[in-house]
Design a protein around this motif. Structure first.
Motif, short mmCIF file in Angstrom:
data_model
loop_
_atom_site.label_atom_id
_atom_site.label_comp_id
_atom_site.label_asym_id
_atom_site.label_seq_id
_atom_site.Cartn_x
_atom_site.Cartn_y
_atom_site.Cartn_z
N LYS A 36 0.92 -1.17 -0.10
CA LYS A 36 -0.06 0.14 0.08
C LYS A 36 0.89 1.28 -0.15
N GLN A 184 3.41 6.48 -6.39
CA GLN A 184 2.06 5.84 -6.22
C GLN A 184 1.93 4.53 -7.31
N ASP A 185 2.49 4.60 -8.39
CA ASP A 185 2.43 3.41 -9.29
C ASP A 185 3.50 2.31 -8.73
N ARG A 188 0.83 0.39 -6.58
CA ARG A 188 -0.37 -0.03 -7.39
C ARG A 188 0.03 -1.22 -8.33
N LYS A 189 1.15 -0.92 -8.86
CA LYS A 189 1.33 -1.78 -9.98
C LYS A 189 2.38 -2.93 -9.69
N ASP A 208 -3.54 5.26 0.50
CA ASP A 208 -4.35 4.47 1.08
C ASP A 208 -4.39 4.76 2.45
#
Length: 235
Positions: A36, A184-185, A188-189, A208
């Motif tokens: 996260k 952020q990626d 997320r990724k 998050d």
């Protein structure tokens, strides 16, 4: 049972200024979930960087427990802390700390040499959008590009946790947003556990979880079930 990936339980960090004890962190309690994007936010002097340094194994707590991936990091000796920093943690700071006489690729390779399962340096630079700059030296790169190299260097270690201390502090607004998008990626990724320290509360909606640090404590913890894309945040 608590399944949190990172746990701070009543963590205290005390310094002695002469005979006067100063508590930089004073009983901090919080958790961070795996994979996260978490922001630790608070005013200058609140204890944010001290929290990050203890989480990253650069400093030790005076009391309390720090657990990472079910391992009691707060009990580590100096050698164990060195191994923990080397293998498990990627660091991104406000200033890029690149080696000036090495190319972008060589700077990233340097970090990859000290870990167990490194990512290819060119792959790491590709992730941060610098495939066209691999043979440039830091002096030939903009501030934003240098920070991208620093992020590539950190992720090339394949770390469990990416710790970022004011990573956009030396950058302009647009470039700063680009760097935050990359971070952020990462969560997320790539599923990396990303922790960003900032005093800029405007970016909190992208996380998050937001941990508000005040007077050395986790004053408030906010959850964002639907984090905002950084492109949609203005400040």
């Amino acid at each position: 049972m608590d399944n949190s990936y990172i746990r701070f339980e009543n963590v205290v960090k005390q310094y002695n200024m002469g005979e006067v004890p100063i508590k930089a962190v004073d009983g901090a309690d919080f958790t961070i979930d795996k994979g996260k994007f978490t922001i630790i936010v608070g005013p200058s002097g609140a204890g944010k960087t001290t929290v990050l340094n203890m989480l990253g194994g650069m400093d030790v707590c005076t009391s309390g427990t720090i657990v990472v991936d079910d391992v009691l990091v707060s009990d580590f000796n100096r050698k164990q802390l060195t191994m923990y920093r080397r293998y498990d943690i990627g660091f991104v700071f406000q200033f890029y700390n690149l080696i000036q006489n090495l190319t972008a690729k060589e700077n990233v390779e340097l970090a990859a040499q000290i870990c167990k399962d490194p990512m290819d340096a060119l792959d790491a630079l590709d992730i941060v959008g610098l495939s066209h700059r691999v043979n440039n030296f830091p002096a030939q790169l903009s501030g934003g590009e240098q920070q991208r190299v620093a992020i590539a260097r950190a992720i090339a270690k394949n770390p469990k946790i990416l710790l970022c201390d004011e990573p956009t502090g030396a950058l302009d607004y647009v470039t700063g947003k680009q760097i935050l998008k990359i971070l952020q990626d990462m969560a997320r990724k790539k599923g990396i556990t990303v922790v960003v320290i900032t005093h800029n509360s405007a970016i909190c909606p992208m996380a998050d979880r937001v941990i508000h640090i005040r007077n050395g404590k986790a004053d408030r913890i906010d959850e964002n079930p639907n984090p905002t894309d950084i492109e949609d945040i203005e400040w």
